[in-house]
Design a protein around this motif. Sequence first.
Motif, PDB file in Angstrom:
ATOM      1  N   HIS A   1       0.818  -1.217   0.000  1.00  0.00           N
ATOM      2  CA  HIS A   1       0.000   0.000   0.000  1.00  0.00           C
ATOM      3  C   HIS A   1       0.852   1.266   0.000  1.00  0.00           C
ATOM      4  O   HIS A   1       0.361   2.350  -0.311  1.00  0.00           O
ATOM      5  CB  HIS A   1      -0.949   0.003   1.203  1.00  0.00           C
ATOM      6  CG  HIS A   1      -0.306   0.416   2.494  1.00  0.00           C
ATOM      7  ND1 HIS A   1       0.379  -0.465   3.303  1.00  0.00           N
ATOM      8  CD2 HIS A   1      -0.241   1.620   3.120  1.00  0.00           C
ATOM      9  CE1 HIS A   1       0.820   0.171   4.368  1.00  0.00           C
ATOM     10  NE2 HIS A   1       0.465   1.438   4.282  1.00  0.00           N
TER      11      HIS A   1
ATOM     12  N   MET B   1       0.901   2.883  -3.325  1.00  0.00           N
ATOM     13  CA  MET B   1      -0.378   3.406  -3.794  1.00  0.00           C
ATOM     14  C   MET B   1      -0.514   4.873  -3.393  1.00  0.00           C
ATOM     15  O   MET B   1       0.185   5.340  -2.485  1.00  0.00           O
ATOM     16  CB  MET B   1      -1.522   2.598  -3.193  1.00  0.00           C
ATOM     17  CG  MET B   1      -1.449   1.106  -3.434  1.00  0.00           C
ATOM     18  SD  MET B   1      -1.818   0.656  -5.142  1.00  0.00           S
ATOM     19  CE  MET B   1      -3.600   0.801  -5.135  1.00  0.00           C
ATOM     20  N   PRO B   2      -1.402   5.621  -4.031  1.00  0.00           N
ATOM     21  CA  PRO B   2      -1.673   6.979  -3.556  1.00  0.00           C
ATOM     22  C   PRO B   2      -2.155   6.927  -2.113  1.00  0.00           C
ATOM     23  O   PRO B   2      -2.871   5.996  -1.725  1.00  0.00           O
ATOM     24  CB  PRO B   2      -2.789   7.468  -4.491  1.00  0.00           C
ATOM     25  CG  PRO B   2      -2.679   6.608  -5.699  1.00  0.00           C
ATOM     26  CD  PRO B   2      -2.190   5.277  -5.225  1.00  0.00           C
TER      27      PRO B   2
ATOM     28  N   ARG C   1      -6.559   9.530  -2.226  1.00  0.00           N
ATOM     29  CA  ARG C   1      -7.301   8.733  -3.201  1.00  0.00           C
ATOM     30  C   ARG C   1      -8.758   8.536  -2.800  1.00  0.00           C
ATOM     31  O   ARG C   1      -9.644   8.566  -3.656  1.00  0.00           O
ATOM     32  CB  ARG C   1      -6.628   7.368  -3.376  1.00  0.00           C
ATOM     33  CG  ARG C   1      -7.281   6.503  -4.439  1.00  0.00           C
ATOM     34  CD  ARG C   1      -6.483   5.255  -4.709  1.00  0.00           C
ATOM     35  NE  ARG C   1      -7.031   4.493  -5.828  1.00  0.00           N
ATOM     36  CZ  ARG C   1      -6.460   3.420  -6.364  1.00  0.00           C
ATOM     37  NH1 ARG C   1      -5.309   2.992  -5.882  1.00  0.00           N
ATOM     38  NH2 ARG C   1      -7.015   2.794  -7.369  1.00  0.00           N
TER      39      ARG C   1
ATOM     40  N   ASP D   1      -7.549   3.480 -11.480  1.00  0.00           N
ATOM     41  CA  ASP D   1      -6.113   3.212 -11.472  1.00  0.00           C
ATOM     42  C   ASP D   1      -5.405   3.981 -12.583  1.00  0.00           C
ATOM     43  O   ASP D   1      -4.316   4.541 -12.366  1.00  0.00           O
ATOM     44  CB  ASP D   1      -5.857   1.715 -11.638  1.00  0.00           C
ATOM     45  CG  ASP D   1      -6.111   0.941 -10.356  1.00  0.00           C
ATOM     46  OD1 ASP D   1      -6.335   1.569  -9.308  1.00  0.00           O
ATOM     47  OD2 ASP D   1      -6.097  -0.316 -10.414  1.00  0.00           O
TER      48      ASP D   1
ATOM     49  N   TRP E   1      -4.808   7.630 -11.665  1.00  0.00           N
ATOM     50  CA  TRP E   1      -3.720   7.858 -10.718  1.00  0.00           C
ATOM     51  C   TRP E   1      -2.364   7.528 -11.314  1.00  0.00           C
ATOM     52  O   TRP E   1      -1.353   8.149 -10.957  1.00  0.00           O
ATOM     53  CB  TRP E   1      -3.965   7.064  -9.446  1.00  0.00           C
ATOM     54  CG  TRP E   1      -5.050   7.674  -8.602  1.00  0.00           C
ATOM     55  CD1 TRP E   1      -6.341   7.252  -8.477  1.00  0.00           C
ATOM     56  CD2 TRP E   1      -4.931   8.841  -7.808  1.00  0.00           C
ATOM     57  NE1 TRP E   1      -7.046   8.089  -7.651  1.00  0.00           N
ATOM     58  CE2 TRP E   1      -6.196   9.075  -7.211  1.00  0.00           C
ATOM     59  CE3 TRP E   1      -3.886   9.716  -7.517  1.00  0.00           C
ATOM     60  CZ2 TRP E   1      -6.437  10.149  -6.357  1.00  0.00           C
ATOM     61  CZ3 TRP E   1      -4.117  10.786  -6.662  1.00  0.00           C
ATOM     62  CH2 TRP E   1      -5.379  10.994  -6.092  1.00  0.00           C
ATOM     63  N   ILE E   2      -2.315   6.574 -12.210  1.00  0.00           N
ATOM     64  CA  ILE E   2      -1.063   6.289 -12.915  1.00  0.00           C
ATOM     65  C   ILE E   2      -0.645   7.505 -13.728  1.00  0.00           C
ATOM     66  O   ILE E   2       0.552   7.869 -13.767  1.00  0.00           O
ATOM     67  CB  ILE E   2      -1.222   5.052 -13.818  1.00  0.00           C
ATOM     68  CG1 ILE E   2      -1.384   3.787 -12.962  1.00  0.00           C
ATOM     69  CG2 ILE E   2      -0.021   4.909 -14.751  1.00  0.00           C
ATOM     70  CD1 ILE E   2      -1.723   2.551 -13.773  1.00  0.00           C
TER      71      ILE E   2
ATOM     72  N   TYR F   1       1.676   7.860 -10.177  1.00  0.00           N
ATOM     73  CA  TYR F   1       1.766   6.672  -9.335  1.00  0.00           C
ATOM     74  C   TYR F   1       1.860   5.436 -10.229  1.00  0.00           C
ATOM     75  O   TYR F   1       0.929   4.637 -10.345  1.00  0.00           O
ATOM     76  CB  TYR F   1       0.557   6.585  -8.401  1.00  0.00           C
ATOM     77  CG  TYR F   1       0.537   7.677  -7.362  1.00  0.00           C
ATOM     78  CD1 TYR F   1       1.191   7.529  -6.153  1.00  0.00           C
ATOM     79  CD2 TYR F   1      -0.137   8.874  -7.617  1.00  0.00           C
ATOM     80  CE1 TYR F   1       1.169   8.535  -5.195  1.00  0.00           C
ATOM     81  CE2 TYR F   1      -0.159   9.889  -6.669  1.00  0.00           C
ATOM     82  CZ  TYR F   1       0.499   9.715  -5.462  1.00  0.00           C
ATOM     83  OH  TYR F   1       0.474  10.716  -4.524  1.00  0.00           O
TER      84      TYR F   1
ATOM     85  N   ILE G   1       1.163   1.413  -9.281  1.00  0.00           N
ATOM     86  CA  ILE G   1      -0.144   0.889  -8.874  1.00  0.00           C
ATOM     87  C   ILE G   1      -0.392  -0.534  -9.372  1.00  0.00           C
ATOM     88  O   ILE G   1      -0.853  -1.384  -8.584  1.00  0.00           O
ATOM     89  CB  ILE G   1      -1.265   1.843  -9.334  1.00  0.00           C
ATOM     90  CG1 ILE G   1      -1.284   3.085  -8.443  1.00  0.00           C
ATOM     91  CG2 ILE G   1      -2.624   1.150  -9.300  1.00  0.00           C
ATOM     92  CD1 ILE G   1      -2.340   4.099  -8.809  1.00  0.00           C
TER      93      ILE G   1
ATOM     94  N   ALA H   1       1.609  -2.804  -7.180  1.00  0.00           N
ATOM     95  CA  ALA H   1       1.113  -2.760  -5.802  1.00  0.00           C
ATOM     96  C   ALA H   1      -0.178  -3.559  -5.654  1.00  0.00           C
ATOM     97  O   ALA H   1      -0.399  -4.212  -4.631  1.00  0.00           O
ATOM     98  CB  ALA H   1       0.900  -1.306  -5.375  1.00  0.00           C
ATOM     99  N   ASN H   2      -1.036  -3.491  -6.660  1.00  0.00           N
ATOM    100  CA  ASN H   2      -2.280  -4.258  -6.613  1.00  0.00           C
ATOM    101  C   ASN H   2      -2.003  -5.746  -6.413  1.00  0.00           C
ATOM    102  O   ASN H   2      -2.653  -6.419  -5.601  1.00  0.00           O
ATOM    103  CB  ASN H   2      -3.078  -4.063  -7.907  1.00  0.00           C
ATOM    104  CG  ASN H   2      -3.820  -2.740  -7.937  1.00  0.00           C
ATOM    105  OD1 ASN H   2      -4.164  -2.178  -6.905  1.00  0.00           O
ATOM    106  ND2 ASN H   2      -4.070  -2.234  -9.138  1.00  0.00           N
TER     107      ASN H   2
END
Length: 266
Positions: free
Chosen positions: A22, A25-26, A31, A101, A104-105, A109, A112, A115-116
Amino acid sequence: MCIRDRISLICAVGNAVGFAGHLFMPPCWLRSPQKTRVFGRWTFLTNQSNAILVCYHALRFAAPAHALARRAYPLAFALGVGLTLLYYGLDHFLPEKIAEDRRWIAKGYAMIPVANHLEHGLALPTALLDAFYGGHAGQCALRDVLVFVGGYTTFYNLFQVANKRLTGAWLYPVFYEAEAAVGPTAWADGGPLAPETLAYCAEHWVLWYAAAYGAPVLSCRIASSVVSSWPGSVSKACTAATTRHAALWTIIYGASMAAVLPAITL
């Protein structure tokens, strides 16, 4: 170091990596500011599950004779299996999730996608590794499945309801889809319980969570340890244990939901 200790260490490290996912992630306050404004990062099942799994496997490595290291195994197995299956089955492939996603990419970020998978993909392999080589035979009983698995499942369902009441937002996009299919969930918005609400709980929550978190009884290794003292063949005993668990757990879970949900609307 025996093989059980090595497995516990591997699982603890693997789940720690999952929890650390996490960080790529943002931030949750950026987020999802509305849904996380009360409980922060601990709002999400992913963070709760990975944290519990790290603590469990670390305890099993450091103090394998501790009661929780033995009796909480059904919960650890259920969280590991459930985390991966629930995420990839209910969230990962949703168009809303994919679109979010990508937004935010585009904001920088880029980790992501990785991270997922770190957060959700390591839980199932470590759960299976622990199930086969963790040396759990004979260490848990049917009541441990009911207490730990049923207890945490009920807790998190009620936690989602409470968070919806406090913030006005569901945690996951799939709940909005389910809500659109059956109509507004009155109990989460402060109104009286409606037949549609009960149908929503029965058809979605019970099926989703009972299927995912009831996974321990489907493992012959666990079932055989639960009924190791019963007469008859292991196969018949496993079938009996699975049937009894499914019936008893469903009754306890349904009764607790029916008893607590009306109180939340007061």
